[in-house]
Design a protein around this motif. Structure first.
Motif, PDB file in Angstrom:
ATOM      1  N   LYS A 148      11.638   1.354 -15.834  1.00  0.00           N
ATOM      2  CA  LYS A 148      12.721   0.383 -15.665  1.00  0.00           C
ATOM      3  C   LYS A 148      13.915   1.006 -14.950  1.00  0.00           C
ATOM      4  N   ILE A 149      14.238   2.240 -15.288  1.00  0.00           N
ATOM      5  CA  ILE A 149      15.336   2.938 -14.608  1.00  0.00           C
ATOM      6  C   ILE A 149      15.056   3.015 -13.110  1.00  0.00           C
ATOM      7  N   GLY A 150      13.811   3.352 -12.759  1.00  0.00           N
ATOM      8  CA  GLY A 150      13.428   3.421 -11.357  1.00  0.00           C
ATOM      9  C   GLY A 150      13.538   2.076 -10.661  1.00  0.00           C
ATOM     10  N   VAL A 151      13.078   1.015 -11.329  1.00  0.00           N
ATOM     11  CA  VAL A 151      13.131  -0.322 -10.751  1.00  0.00           C
ATOM     12  C   VAL A 151      14.572  -0.763 -10.517  1.00  0.00           C
ATOM     13  N   LEU A 152      15.404  -0.614 -11.545  1.00  0.00           N
ATOM     14  CA  LEU A 152      16.777  -1.115 -11.456  1.00  0.00           C
ATOM     15  C   LEU A 152      17.612  -0.332 -10.448  1.00  0.00           C
ATOM     16  N   SER A 153      17.482   0.988 -10.465  1.00  0.00           N
ATOM     17  CA  SER A 153      18.275   1.798  -9.540  1.00  0.00           C
ATOM     18  C   SER A 153      17.814   1.595  -8.098  1.00  0.00           C
ATOM     19  N   GLY A 203      11.063   4.601  -7.906  1.00  0.00           N
ATOM     20  CA  GLY A 203      12.239   4.553  -7.042  1.00  0.00           C
ATOM     21  C   GLY A 203      11.919   4.824  -5.587  1.00  0.00           C
ATOM     22  N   LEU A 204      11.177   5.883  -5.321  1.00  0.00           N
ATOM     23  CA  LEU A 204      10.824   6.203  -3.933  1.00  0.00           C
ATOM     24  C   LEU A 204       9.852   5.184  -3.354  1.00  0.00           C
ATOM     25  N   GLY A 205       8.977   4.663  -4.201  1.00  0.00           N
ATOM     26  CA  GLY A 205       8.040   3.651  -3.729  1.00  0.00           C
ATOM     27  C   GLY A 205       8.770   2.412  -3.221  1.00  0.00           C
ATOM     28  N   LEU A 206       9.742   1.942  -3.993  1.00  0.00           N
ATOM     29  CA  LEU A 206      10.492   0.753  -3.596  1.00  0.00           C
ATOM     30  C   LEU A 206      11.449   1.038  -2.442  1.00  0.00           C
ATOM     31  N   LEU A 207      12.176   2.132  -2.532  1.00  0.00           N
ATOM     32  CA  LEU A 207      13.245   2.399  -1.577  1.00  0.00           C
ATOM     33  C   LEU A 207      12.736   2.974  -0.253  1.00  0.00           C
ATOM     34  N   ALA A 262      17.957   7.468 -24.043  1.00  0.00           N
ATOM     35  CA  ALA A 262      16.537   7.694 -24.336  1.00  0.00           C
ATOM     36  C   ALA A 262      15.690   7.810 -23.079  1.00  0.00           C
ATOM     37  N   ALA A 263      16.182   7.266 -21.971  1.00  0.00           N
ATOM     38  CA  ALA A 263      15.391   7.253 -20.740  1.00  0.00           C
ATOM     39  C   ALA A 263      15.761   8.431 -19.852  1.00  0.00           C
ATOM     40  N   VAL A 264      14.962   9.483 -19.898  1.00  0.00           N
ATOM     41  CA  VAL A 264      15.181  10.660 -19.068  1.00  0.00           C
ATOM     42  C   VAL A 264      14.342  10.520 -17.805  1.00  0.00           C
ATOM     43  N   PRO A 265      14.962  10.476 -16.624  1.00  0.00           N
ATOM     44  CA  PRO A 265      14.198  10.315 -15.385  1.00  0.00           C
ATOM     45  C   PRO A 265      13.137  11.395 -15.209  1.00  0.00           C
ATOM     46  N   ASN A 266      11.966  11.002 -14.760  1.00  0.00           N
ATOM     47  CA  ASN A 266      10.872  11.950 -14.513  1.00  0.00           C
ATOM     48  C   ASN A 266      10.045  11.465 -13.331  1.00  0.00           C
ATOM     49  N   ARG A 267       8.794  11.853 -13.260  1.00  0.00           N
ATOM     50  CA  ARG A 267       7.967  11.473 -12.117  1.00  0.00           C
ATOM     51  C   ARG A 267       7.726   9.972 -12.046  1.00  0.00           C
ATOM     52  N   VAL A 268       7.683   9.310 -13.196  1.00  0.00           N
ATOM     53  CA  VAL A 268       7.523   7.855 -13.188  1.00  0.00           C
ATOM     54  C   VAL A 268       8.726   7.204 -12.520  1.00  0.00           C
ATOM     55  N   THR A 269       9.922   7.628 -12.914  1.00  0.00           N
ATOM     56  CA  THR A 269      11.150   7.101 -12.316  1.00  0.00           C
ATOM     57  C   THR A 269      11.176   7.381 -10.817  1.00  0.00           C
ATOM     58  N   ALA A 270      10.835   8.614 -10.448  1.00  0.00           N
ATOM     59  CA  ALA A 270      10.843   8.995  -9.032  1.00  0.00           C
ATOM     60  C   ALA A 270       9.796   8.210  -8.246  1.00  0.00           C
ATOM     61  N   GLY A 271       8.611   8.043  -8.813  1.00  0.00           N
ATOM     62  CA  GLY A 271       7.545   7.311  -8.126  1.00  0.00           C
ATOM     63  C   GLY A 271       7.921   5.864  -7.876  1.00  0.00           C
ATOM     64  N   VAL A 314       0.824  -1.210   0.000  1.00  0.00           N
ATOM     65  CA  VAL A 314       0.000   0.000   0.000  1.00  0.00           C
ATOM     66  C   VAL A 314       0.862   1.265   0.000  1.00  0.00           C
ATOM     67  N   ALA A 315       1.887   1.316   0.851  1.00  0.00           N
ATOM     68  CA  ALA A 315       2.715   2.519   0.966  1.00  0.00           C
ATOM     69  C   ALA A 315       3.435   2.874  -0.344  1.00  0.00           C
ATOM     70  N   PRO A 316       4.082   1.909  -1.036  1.00  0.00           N
ATOM     71  CA  PRO A 316       4.721   2.257  -2.310  1.00  0.00           C
ATOM     72  C   PRO A 316       3.732   2.744  -3.370  1.00  0.00           C
ATOM     73  N   ALA A 317       2.564   2.084  -3.428  1.00  0.00           N
ATOM     74  CA  ALA A 317       1.552   2.505  -4.397  1.00  0.00           C
ATOM     75  C   ALA A 317       1.070   3.920  -4.094  1.00  0.00           C
ATOM     76  N   ALA A 318       0.924   4.244  -2.804  1.00  0.00           N
ATOM     77  CA  ALA A 318       0.474   5.588  -2.417  1.00  0.00           C
ATOM     78  C   ALA A 318       1.514   6.645  -2.783  1.00  0.00           C
TER      79      ALA A 318
END
Length: 413
Positions: free
Chosen positions: A378-383, A311-315, A300-309, A115-119
């Motif tokens: 994917k950048i968010g997941v891997l990092s 990354g922060l969700g997992l970490l 081609a992969a420029v970090p944005n809100r998807v990457t941040a969401g 729940v917390a990562p999704a939020a």
């Protein structure tokens, strides 16, 4: 010592390592690193060509044509989800999720960790084009997480490993439900009816016929897989449902060495199928999926809100949600920490739960297939998975060194 004997002896440590959780996790890491290196090398065109390699299969009137990457995602990964379903059923029937207090702690922890990562993701991406990716940071990769945990060896309490395994199992069940409810669309009644008939036949065979012949499940599973693929539901859902039709009762005349449930079921169709699939999934299917999925062109992969969401969700979301929900379950008196485990160790496990990888990459493909947001996810997941693994290992190394025998207390009590 003869040459052949020396060679055999020298290979034993490598075989033992590859058969371990650390070995399985290392193989996945190697494939992910190879994919990233290949996708950002001068030979990147070959990588994309491999992923898009067209493959067609024709069986009578049925013809399917997909790129290699899709065959792996929708085909081979269904075998992975079949194994996940078998593990879930085993844990529910005769594993750690049978004991109410252990199950309560794992369920609370897993739900909080979903729940917390999704939020967090939703807060950063609500109303934007990246909104469909909220399910990506909810998942935990059990192979990676247990692989990192095993690096600490015997200093890790058995209860901590069991807890992480139970959390990952509940997490997998949650991921499958999320996929079924939110990442399926364009449903077709005819193929879904075919899937339902195949699964009903499998259930009848397992219940009335004992489910002794695994080939029957292979045939019915292929029918259910085709029905789900054509019907608009992720084949992962059909695979897990098929797993729940495989019985845990022992084969007639099979080994009965004791009264325990685990011994009685050691020769069951479920255990035989699980043992058959485990090496193929661990050493072939998941590495191939990592190789064809983890490659991202950094240009081609420029970090944005998807990457941040993601990354922060997992970490951040994973450990925070897991710890908060676990503390709630303990304070309510519904659960207790495993023996020899303190809250610092629980924090380390929470960080390890932030290793999303396989499940997160799979859900990312469902949420953003064919869009530029896929590479950003994917950048968010891997990092985040890399940082979660390293930080979790560091926290657990210190926590297990300071752990004393006996159950830990509740913070603040």
């Amino acid at each position: 010592m003869p040459t052949s004997s020396r060679e055999t002896a020298s290979r034993r440590p490598w075989r033992a390592f590859l058969a371990s959780e650390a070995g399985a996790g290392t193989l996945l890491i190697a494939c992910a690193v190879l994919a990233m290196a290949w996708a950002n090398s001068p030979a990147r065109h070959g990588y994309e060509t491999l992923k898009k390699l067209p493959l067609a299969v024709t069986v009578g009137p049925v013809a399917l044509a997909m790129p290699l990457a899709d065959w792996v995602k929708h085909g081979l990964m269904s075998v992975f989800f079949l194994l996940v379903g078998l593990e879930i059923k085993r844990e529910l029937r005769a594993g750690e999720l049978v004991d109410p207090r252990r199950a309560a702690l794992a369920i609370f922890a897993a739900v909080g960790g979903m729940v917390a990562p999704a939020a967090i993701y939703a807060l950063l991406n609500a109303g934007g084009p990246g909104a469909p990716g909220w399910g990506i940071p909810m998942a935990t990769d059990i192979a990676f997480a247990l692989g990192v945990l095993s690096l600490l060896g015997r200093r890790v309490p058995v209860g901590l490993k069991v807890f992480l395994t139970a959390v990952a199992i509940v997490d997998d069940l949650g991921a499958v439900l999320v996929i079924a409810l939110f990442y399926s669309g364009g449903l077709q009644a005819g193929p879904l009816l075919l899937m339902g008939i195949a699964l009903a036949a499998a259930l009848a065979y397992g219940t009335l016929g004992g489910g002794r012949h695994l080939l029957v499940y292979a045939v019915l599973g292929l029918v259910a897989w085709y029905g789900s693929l054509e019907g608009g539901i992720s084949p992962s859902v059909a695979a897990v449902l098929l797993a729940f039709t495989v019985p845990m009762t022992p084969r007639a005349g099979g080994p009965h060495h004791g009264p325990s449930a685990g011994t009685e079921r050691s020769d069951s169709p479920l255990h035989r199928l699980e043992h058959l699939l485990q090496p193929w999934v661990t050493y072939a299917i998941l590495p191939l999926f990592a190789l064809l999925t983890a490659g991202v062109s950094l240009d081609a992969a420029v970090p944005n809100r998807v990457t941040a969401g993601v990354g922060l969700g997992l970490l951040l979301g994973k450990p925070t949600g897991l710890l908060a929900a676990s503390a709630l379950a303990v304070r309510l008196g519904w659960a207790s920490l495993p023996a020899g485990v303190n809250w610092a160790a629980m924090a380390g496990v929470g960080l390890l739960a932030g290793i999303g990888f396989t499940m997160s990459l799979f859900i990312a493909g469902l949420a953003f297939e064919g869009t530029p947001y896929l590479d950003q996810a994917k950048i968010g997941v891997l990092s985040a998975s890399t940082l979660a693994g390293l930080s979790g290992l560091a926290v657990l190394r210190r926590a297990t060194a300071a752990t004393t025998a006996g159950p830990a207390g509740v913070p603040g009590r």
